[in-house]
Write a protein that holds these residues in place. Sequence first.
Motif, PDB file in Angstrom:
ATOM      1  N   UNK A  19       0.835  -1.199   0.000  1.00  0.00           N
ATOM      2  CA  UNK A  19       0.000   0.000   0.000  1.00  0.00           C
ATOM      3  C   UNK A  19       0.871   1.250   0.000  1.00  0.00           C
ATOM      4  N   UNK A  20       1.891   1.274   0.845  1.00  0.00           N
ATOM      5  CA  UNK A  20       2.795   2.422   0.921  1.00  0.00           C
ATOM      6  C   UNK A  20       3.516   2.629  -0.401  1.00  0.00           C
ATOM      7  N   UNK A  21       3.989   1.556  -0.991  1.00  0.00           N
ATOM      8  CA  UNK A  21       4.742   1.645  -2.247  1.00  0.00           C
ATOM      9  C   UNK A  21       3.876   2.174  -3.384  1.00  0.00           C
ATOM     10  N   UNK A 122      12.632   1.642  11.149  1.00  0.00           N
ATOM     11  CA  UNK A 122      12.615   0.399  10.384  1.00  0.00           C
ATOM     12  C   UNK A 122      12.011   0.602   9.005  1.00  0.00           C
ATOM     13  N   UNK A 123      10.930   1.366   8.934  1.00  0.00           N
ATOM     14  CA  UNK A 123      10.296   1.630   7.644  1.00  0.00           C
ATOM     15  C   UNK A 123      11.240   2.400   6.727  1.00  0.00           C
ATOM     16  N   UNK A 124      11.965   3.363   7.282  1.00  0.00           N
ATOM     17  CA  UNK A 124      12.913   4.146   6.486  1.00  0.00           C
ATOM     18  C   UNK A 124      14.017   3.261   5.913  1.00  0.00           C
ATOM     19  N   UNK A 125      14.449   2.266   6.685  1.00  0.00           N
ATOM     20  CA  UNK A 125      15.471   1.339   6.205  1.00  0.00           C
ATOM     21  C   UNK A 125      14.962   0.576   4.991  1.00  0.00           C
ATOM     22  N   UNK A 126      13.733   0.072   5.084  1.00  0.00           N
ATOM     23  CA  UNK A 126      13.151  -0.664   3.952  1.00  0.00           C
ATOM     24  C   UNK A 126      13.051   0.212   2.716  1.00  0.00           C
ATOM     25  N   UNK A 131      14.992   1.884  -2.713  1.00  0.00           N
ATOM     26  CA  UNK A 131      15.113   3.100  -3.518  1.00  0.00           C
ATOM     27  C   UNK A 131      13.761   3.775  -3.733  1.00  0.00           C
ATOM     28  N   UNK A 132      12.968   3.785  -2.677  1.00  0.00           N
ATOM     29  CA  UNK A 132      11.653   4.435  -2.714  1.00  0.00           C
ATOM     30  C   UNK A 132      11.713   5.700  -1.866  1.00  0.00           C
ATOM     31  N   UNK A 133      11.274   6.789  -2.416  1.00  0.00           N
ATOM     32  CA  UNK A 133      11.300   8.061  -1.707  1.00  0.00           C
ATOM     33  C   UNK A 133      10.336   8.043  -0.527  1.00  0.00           C
ATOM     34  N   UNK A 134      10.734   8.698   0.553  1.00  0.00           N
ATOM     35  CA  UNK A 134       9.864   8.825   1.718  1.00  0.00           C
ATOM     36  C   UNK A 134       9.052  10.125   1.680  1.00  0.00           C
ATOM     37  N   UNK A 198      16.647  -8.348  -3.997  1.00  0.00           N
ATOM     38  CA  UNK A 198      16.446  -7.224  -4.913  1.00  0.00           C
ATOM     39  C   UNK A 198      15.139  -7.276  -5.708  1.00  0.00           C
ATOM     40  N   UNK A 199      14.445  -8.404  -5.656  1.00  0.00           N
ATOM     41  CA  UNK A 199      13.165  -8.510  -6.356  1.00  0.00           C
ATOM     42  C   UNK A 199      11.997  -8.027  -5.495  1.00  0.00           C
ATOM     43  N   UNK A 200      12.294  -7.555  -4.286  1.00  0.00           N
ATOM     44  CA  UNK A 200      11.243  -7.146  -3.361  1.00  0.00           C
ATOM     45  C   UNK A 200      10.381  -6.031  -3.922  1.00  0.00           C
ATOM     46  N   UNK A 201      11.000  -5.002  -4.455  1.00  0.00           N
ATOM     47  CA  UNK A 201      10.236  -3.871  -4.985  1.00  0.00           C
ATOM     48  C   UNK A 201       9.346  -4.299  -6.142  1.00  0.00           C
ATOM     49  N   UNK A 202       9.872  -5.135  -7.031  1.00  0.00           N
ATOM     50  CA  UNK A 202       9.082  -5.613  -8.166  1.00  0.00           C
ATOM     51  C   UNK A 202       7.875  -6.408  -7.678  1.00  0.00           C
TER      52      UNK A 202
END
Length: 223
Positions: A19-21, A122-126, A131-134, A198-202
């Motif tokens: 949802x955040x992404x 923790x969320x900021x680390x993820x 490579x997702x802007x906060x 590295x496939x997490x974002x996808x």
Amino acid sequence: MEPILISTAYLPPISWMAVVIQSHGTGIEIHETFPKQTFRNRCIIATSTGKLSLSVPVMKINGNHTKTGEILIDNSKKWQKLHWRSIVTAYNKSPYFLYYRDLFEPVYKKDFELLVDLNSELCAIFLKELNVSTANLFSTSKYQSEGGFIDLRNSFSPKENLYQALTTNLPRYIQVFEENTGFSPDLSIIDLLFNVGPETLAYLSKIKLQLRALPAKKKDIRP
């Protein structure tokens, strides 16, 4: 997607992070009255014997009227050692644990005063690792009772059905103990990160979200 309003979460479930992404603005509600037994201070990971719930011990400075942003962590319980040991035991054989462990281990050597500060770090680390802007993620400045957003503050809870905010199942990915326990969907985001790296974002980006806000529980969420 419309702006989203959700609760804070400790090592949040995969659906929460999706949802955040995918949102164009996500507000973290910190002015609600803190409800019990939610992902605000707990997460679920996979172990060799099945799912394990890890809870951060908290203290309510104003009793049952304490706001989420005021919730203190009870560091006298030495929960950090227990949580980190459990995470290491569960994921030290996962493909990417050694690659990411140095990002998280320092967090478990610190004493955070506020729950929301722990969750935010923790969320900021993820997000940084993905490579997702906060820039579109923010904490609320007051209790949000007006419309203009999709209200998911009550939609992520370990007490009820797993997919409260989703009407579609999450895709399978390979998990360490899947052969023994079967695939467990929507665990903590660390399960996904340590297993697919590295496939997490996808993976998060491809989840088809069909959101449905649940009504607020008056006994748990109120200004």
